[in-house]
Each structure stands twice: as C-alpha cells, then as structure tokens.
Design a protein around this motif. Structure first.
Motif, PDB file in Angstrom:
ATOM      1  N   SER A 220       0.858  -1.181   0.000  1.00 18.21           N
ATOM      2  CA  SER A 220       0.000   0.000   0.000  1.00 18.21           C
ATOM      3  C   SER A 220       0.895   1.231   0.000  1.00 18.21           C
TER       4      SER A 220
ATOM      5  N   ARG B 104      -9.718  -5.576   8.774  1.00 14.87           N
ATOM      6  CA  ARG B 104     -11.087  -5.518   8.244  1.00 14.87           C
ATOM      7  C   ARG B 104     -11.101  -5.818   6.744  1.00 14.87           C
ATOM      8  N   LYS B 105     -10.164  -5.227   6.007  1.00 18.69           N
ATOM      9  CA  LYS B 105     -10.086  -5.438   4.554  1.00 18.69           C
ATOM     10  C   LYS B 105      -9.843  -6.919   4.247  1.00 18.69           C
ATOM     11  N   ALA B 106      -8.938  -7.543   4.979  1.00 18.04           N
ATOM     12  CA  ALA B 106      -8.660  -8.961   4.769  1.00 18.04           C
ATOM     13  C   ALA B 106      -9.880  -9.809   5.116  1.00 18.04           C
ATOM     14  N   TYR B 107     -10.512  -9.542   6.243  1.00 17.18           N
ATOM     15  CA  TYR B 107     -11.701 -10.287   6.669  1.00 17.18           C
ATOM     16  C   TYR B 107     -12.811 -10.167   5.640  1.00 17.18           C
ATOM     17  N   GLU B 108     -13.063  -8.944   5.166  1.00 13.66           N
ATOM     18  CA  GLU B 108     -14.118  -8.706   4.179  1.00 13.66           C
ATOM     19  C   GLU B 108     -13.795  -9.359   2.831  1.00 13.66           C
ATOM     20  N   SER B 109     -12.529  -9.672   2.590  1.00 16.39           N
ATOM     21  CA  SER B 109     -12.115 -10.348   1.356  1.00 16.39           C
ATOM     22  C   SER B 109     -12.117 -11.865   1.509  1.00 16.39           C
ATOM     23  N   GLY B 110     -12.550 -12.338   2.683  1.00 16.53           N
ATOM     24  CA  GLY B 110     -12.651 -13.779   2.897  1.00 16.53           C
ATOM     25  C   GLY B 110     -11.383 -14.438   3.399  1.00 16.53           C
ATOM     26  N   ILE B 111     -10.420 -13.663   3.834  1.00 14.65           N
ATOM     27  CA  ILE B 111      -9.165 -14.212   4.348  1.00 14.65           C
ATOM     28  C   ILE B 111      -9.315 -14.515   5.826  1.00 14.65           C
TER      29      ILE B 111
END
Length: 61
Positions: free
Chosen positions: A3, A23-30
C-alpha cells in the motif's frame, strides 16, 4: 502488493492502520486468525504477529 506509505507517528495511528488492514482482509474472505512471520531483510527487525479473535463486549466500536 504494497500500500502507499503512510508515516505513522503514534500507537493510535498504528492501531488504526492495523484495524483497517484486518477488516479489509476479513471482508475479502481471508482467515486473519493465526500467526504471521514478518521478515524484513537486514535493515529492519523481523516480527512474529499473532492475531486472535476476541469476544465483543457491549461497549465495542
């Protein structure tokens, strides 16, 4: 993928950046739980990061 560089000047800013990344990783299914080795070459220290989910309390943001 990296980034854009953001100069962090406090633990609060570091926490905000970590929160956004998780949050970004969680929302991407990681699956973000577990241990992560962060190897950084000779110019920076290496870190071992452990992420665990905690139970929300009634005052959680």
């Amino acid at each position: 993928m990296t980034s854009e560089e953001i100069a962090l000047t406090s633990k609060e800013e570091l926490n905000a950046e970590l929160k956004a990344l998780l949050r970004k990783a969680y929302e991407s299914g990681i699956d973000v739980e577990g241990g992560f080795e962060c190897r950084n070459g000779v110019e920076h220290p290496d870190w071992d990061v452990i992420v665990t989910e905690v139970e929300k309390n009634e005052h959680s943001e």
